[in-house]
Each structure stands twice: as structure tokens, then as C-alpha cells.
Write a protein that holds these residues in place. Structure first.
Motif, mmCIF file in Angstrom:
data_model
loop_
_atom_site.group_PDB
_atom_site.id
_atom_site.type_symbol
_atom_site.label_atom_id
_atom_site.label_comp_id
_atom_site.label_asym_id
_atom_site.label_seq_id
_atom_site.Cartn_x
_atom_site.Cartn_y
_atom_site.Cartn_z
ATOM 1 N N SER A 138 -0.654 -2.443 -10.718
ATOM 2 C CA SER A 138 -1.582 -2.920 -9.672
ATOM 3 C C SER A 138 -3.029 -2.474 -9.924
ATOM 4 C CB SER A 138 -1.123 -2.439 -8.287
ATOM 5 O OG SER A 138 -0.987 -1.037 -8.282
ATOM 6 N N HIS A 139 -3.217 -1.477 -10.799
ATOM 7 C CA HIS A 139 -4.593 -1.032 -11.094
ATOM 8 C C HIS A 139 -5.384 -2.135 -11.789
ATOM 9 C CE1 HIS A 139 -2.192 -0.270 -14.613
ATOM 10 N NE2 HIS A 139 -3.247 0.035 -15.352
ATOM 11 N N ARG A 140 -4.685 -3.158 -12.259
ATOM 12 C CA ARG A 140 -5.387 -4.257 -12.936
ATOM 13 C C ARG A 140 -5.643 -5.423 -11.983
ATOM 14 N NH1 ARG A 140 -1.944 -3.526 -17.649
ATOM 15 N NH2 ARG A 140 -3.093 -2.172 -19.074
ATOM 16 N N TRP A 141 -5.114 -5.348 -10.784
ATOM 17 C CA TRP A 141 -5.265 -6.464 -9.856
ATOM 18 C C TRP A 141 -6.645 -6.378 -9.191
ATOM 19 C CZ3 TRP A 141 0.114 -5.704 -7.026
ATOM 20 C CH2 TRP A 141 1.129 -5.918 -7.967
ATOM 21 N N PRO A 142 -7.272 -7.531 -8.968
ATOM 22 C CA PRO A 142 -8.621 -7.494 -8.400
ATOM 23 C C PRO A 142 -8.653 -7.072 -6.925
ATOM 24 C CG PRO A 142 -7.895 -9.774 -8.738
ATOM 25 C CD PRO A 142 -6.838 -8.898 -9.324
ATOM 26 N N GLY A 143 -7.591 -7.406 -6.176
ATOM 27 C CA GLY A 143 -7.623 -7.140 -4.731
ATOM 28 C C GLY A 143 -7.075 -5.771 -4.371
ATOM 29 N N THR A 144 -7.220 -5.415 -3.101
ATOM 30 C CA THR A 144 -6.635 -4.173 -2.590
ATOM 31 C C THR A 144 -5.456 -4.554 -1.682
ATOM 32 O OG1 THR A 144 -7.902 -4.087 -0.546
ATOM 33 C CG2 THR A 144 -8.982 -3.215 -2.517
ATOM 34 N N PRO A 145 -4.572 -3.613 -1.383
ATOM 35 C CA PRO A 145 -3.426 -3.944 -0.516
ATOM 36 C C PRO A 145 -3.868 -4.565 0.812
ATOM 37 C CG PRO A 145 -3.114 -1.784 -1.495
ATOM 38 C CD PRO A 145 -4.503 -2.215 -1.864
ATOM 39 N N ALA A 146 -4.951 -4.059 1.365
ATOM 40 C CA ALA A 146 -5.386 -4.552 2.687
ATOM 41 C C ALA A 146 -5.804 -6.028 2.622
ATOM 42 C CB ALA A 146 -6.549 -3.700 3.188
ATOM 43 N N ASP A 147 -6.144 -6.520 1.431
ATOM 44 C CA ASP A 147 -6.547 -7.920 1.310
ATOM 45 C C ASP A 147 -5.364 -8.873 1.531
ATOM 46 O OD1 ASP A 147 -9.066 -7.083 0.608
ATOM 47 O OD2 ASP A 147 -8.700 -7.202 -1.551
ATOM 48 N N SER A 148 -4.148 -8.399 1.233
ATOM 49 C CA SER A 148 -3.035 -9.357 1.211
ATOM 50 C C SER A 148 -1.783 -8.931 1.973
ATOM 51 C CB SER A 148 -2.639 -9.619 -0.247
ATOM 52 O OG SER A 148 -2.310 -8.393 -0.883
ATOM 53 N N ILE A 149 -1.742 -7.686 2.464
ATOM 54 C CA ILE A 149 -0.496 -7.197 3.095
ATOM 55 C C ILE A 149 -0.744 -6.955 4.575
ATOM 56 C CG2 ILE A 149 1.202 -5.333 3.076
ATOM 57 C CD1 ILE A 149 0.542 -4.809 0.189
ATOM 58 N N SER A 150 0.172 -7.456 5.422
ATOM 59 C CA SER A 150 -0.059 -7.231 6.853
ATOM 60 C C SER A 150 0.498 -5.872 7.302
ATOM 61 C CB SER A 150 0.535 -8.365 7.687
ATOM 62 O OG SER A 150 1.881 -8.530 7.329
ATOM 63 N N ASP A 151 1.665 -5.488 6.774
ATOM 64 C CA ASP A 151 2.215 -4.176 7.145
ATOM 65 C C ASP A 151 2.102 -3.240 5.941
ATOM 66 O OD1 ASP A 151 3.543 -1.963 7.946
ATOM 67 O OD2 ASP A 151 5.468 -2.946 8.331
ATOM 68 N N LEU A 152 1.047 -2.457 5.939
ATOM 69 C CA LEU A 152 0.738 -1.628 4.763
ATOM 70 C C LEU A 152 1.691 -0.443 4.607
ATOM 71 C CD1 LEU A 152 -3.130 -1.767 5.149
ATOM 72 C CD2 LEU A 152 -1.843 -2.674 3.208
ATOM 73 N N ARG A 153 2.487 -0.158 5.661
ATOM 74 C CA ARG A 153 3.441 0.953 5.555
ATOM 75 C C ARG A 153 4.800 0.481 5.043
ATOM 76 N NH1 ARG A 153 0.415 2.871 9.917
ATOM 77 N NH2 ARG A 153 -0.542 4.841 9.301
ATOM 78 N N ALA A 154 4.996 -0.844 5.023
ATOM 79 C CA ALA A 154 6.302 -1.377 4.620
ATOM 80 C C ALA A 154 6.510 -1.168 3.119
ATOM 81 C CB ALA A 154 6.363 -2.862 4.946
ATOM 82 N N GLU A 155 7.791 -1.178 2.718
ATOM 83 C CA GLU A 155 8.079 -1.080 1.279
ATOM 84 C C GLU A 155 7.518 -2.307 0.588
ATOM 85 O OE1 GLU A 155 11.970 -0.148 0.001
ATOM 86 O OE2 GLU A 155 12.165 1.505 1.441
ATOM 87 N N TYR A 156 7.079 -2.122 -0.633
ATOM 88 C CA TYR A 156 6.481 -3.222 -1.393
ATOM 89 C C TYR A 156 7.387 -3.507 -2.587
ATOM 90 C CZ TYR A 156 2.900 -6.151 -3.487
ATOM 91 O OH TYR A 156 2.207 -7.218 -4.012
ATOM 92 N N ASP A 157 7.654 -4.776 -2.829
ATOM 93 C CA ASP A 157 8.513 -5.183 -3.951
ATOM 94 C C ASP A 157 8.038 -4.565 -5.257
ATOM 95 O OD1 ASP A 157 10.549 -6.657 -3.102
ATOM 96 O OD2 ASP A 157 9.781 -8.602 -3.782
ATOM 97 N N GLY A 158 8.906 -3.877 -5.936
ATOM 98 C CA GLY A 158 8.540 -3.327 -7.246
ATOM 99 C C GLY A 158 7.919 -1.941 -7.165
#
Ligand SMILES: O=C(O)CCC(=O)C(=O)O
Length: 229
Positions: A138-158
Motif C-alpha cells: 500500500s506504500h505505493r498506492w496514491p491514496g490514503t485509507p480515509a480516501d476510500s474506506i468508510s470503516d477505518l477500524r474494520a479488517e482490510y482484505d490482505g
């Protein structure tokens, strides 16, 4: 994969830390003393964690960490330009605390980017006591988690958990998506945490301004350089 490739490909790596196992008790005692002696703004009690800042001035036991050659090597790889220490703190993730939001430590348009984060495990990091989670690559992805995730505390795939024995050193690219998980255990999860940033960035702690005479006398040239004294 070796640690350098892991840091480059996955955005984080686990290394043996600078403190041999027979000195971990001494480090843990110094950690407790640092937590107990901090006052005022130097101690912050947040919703999940208690943090004490400026471990540089809280005991010789912490001196080896921020000049540890494999850590500085990780800085060279991730920051790729002259760098300095920005912060060194003690962080106790308290028992029965929820997961932290998935986040990055610094935005790409900041003077503090690229950032190299590190965590020395004072207690072992386990799935039940809040081991840090990372989203590999994810360090190579342009966005941040807050840009695309609604529940930032939930488990994330992978996502993967960075578990390790006490004394292990976690190094990570500050652009990697990460955060501590829930501490469902009945014990604290103690760690020393810090970050390195480009030399012309703005350090979280002004080490020159805070430098105590007894710290200054024991610092070598490398430590003085890393602290930008
Ligand atoms: O304590 C951890 O496991 C992660 C801490 C962290 O990511 C932060 O405070 O920014």
C-alpha cells in the motif's frame, strides 16, 4: 525475501532489534521509569494508548536504538536523502482497547515525506494484544485509507499482522497503510516508537531545544548528527 526487499516490496519488515534478550528486562525497567517520571505535555493519555515523548532524554538505555545501523540503513532505503530523527516515544497500548484506524503517517505532499517509521517491541506483539497490521504494497498506492474506506477500524482484505518477540524491531514506510489492532488481552502492549524524516522536514520533537546536559555528554557524533544538534 530479505528484510531490505520486504521493506521495498511490502512496505514493512521485522528485524532483530539492538537490545539482546538478556538486556530486555533492563530496557523494560527503563521504559517503566520513563512512563512514571513524565509530566505535563510530555505524557498523553489517548483513547487506546498512553504516550510519553522524547525518550532521547529519558535514559541511556534508549541511546542505541536511534543509531542502530540496520535502522539507519532502512532510512537510506526509504528516505533516500539526508534524514534526521523526528520523534522517539514510549507507547503503551492499554488492555481492552479497540483497533486504531488504518492510516498513513504522512501525506506525499508534505516536507516530512518520505518517512521511515519504527517500532521496538518491549512486549511481544501478538494477535490478541494489538499487533500492528499492515496492508502489503500500500506504500505505493496514491491514496490514503480515509480516501476510500468508510470503516477505518474494520479488517482490510490482505492485511497482515506484524507479530514478533520482545526486542524485535519493526521498520516501515510511513506511506504504508497500517495501525494497531485491538488489544483484547488483559496486559499492556508496550513499545518504543519513532520516525525519521528528510533533514529539511519539521521534526515532531525539537531535540536541540530539549537536550539535557547529561544526555549531551554521552552522545557520540552519529547520535548528534541524527538528532540534528
Ligand atoms: O502502535 C502501533 O502498533 C501503530 C501505531 C501507529 O501506527 C501510529 O500511532 O501512527
Amino acid at each position: 525475501m530479505d528484510a531490505a526487499s520486504e521493506l521495498q516490496e511490502r512496505g514493512f519488515a521485522l528485524l532483530p532489534g539492538p537490545v539482546p534478550s538478556d538486556r530486555m528486562e533492563r530496557l523494560a525497567n527503563a521504559y517503566t521509569a520513563a512512563m512514571e517520571s513524565a509530566t505535563g505535555d510530555d505524557i498523553r493519555v489517548g483513547s487506546t494508548s498512553t504516550k510519553v515523548s522524547d525518550l532521547v532524554n529519558r535514559g541511556a538505555e534508549f541511546d542505541d536504538l536511534y543509531v542502530f545501523p540496520p535502522l539507519l540503513e532502512a532510512c537510506c532505503r526509504v528516505i533516500g536523502q539526508p534524514f534526521k530523527l523526528s520523534s522517539l516515544l514510549a507507547r503503551t497500548l492499554r488492555p481492552h482497547s479497540p483497533a486504531q484506524e488504518l492510516h498513513v503517517d504522512v501525506r506525499r505532499d508534505s516536507a516530512d515525506w518520505p518517512l521511515l517509521g519504527f517500532i521496538l517491541m518491549v512486549d511481544e506483539f501478538r494477535p490478541d494484544n494489538g499487533a500492528t497490521r499492515f496492508v502489503p504494497g500500500s506504500h505505493r498506492w496514491p491514496g490514503t485509507p480515509a480516501d476510500s474506506i468508510s470503516d477505518l477500524r474494520a479488517e482490510y482484505d490482505g492485511q497482515v499482522l506484524a507479530c514478533g518477540n520482545a526486542g524485535s524491531l519493526l521498520v516501515f514506510n510511513g506511506s504504508a497503510w497500517h495501525g494497531h489492532t485491538a488489544n483484547t488481552s488483559s496486559g499492556p502492549r508496550r513499545s518504543l516508537q519513532g520516525a525519521f524524516i528528510p533533514r529539511d522536514g519539521r521534526a515532531g520533537t525539537d531535540f536541540a531545544a530539549r537536550m539535557q546536559p547529561e544526555t549531551r555528554v554521552r552522545l557520540g557524533p552519529l547520535a548528534r548528527h541524527v538528532l540534528a544538534l
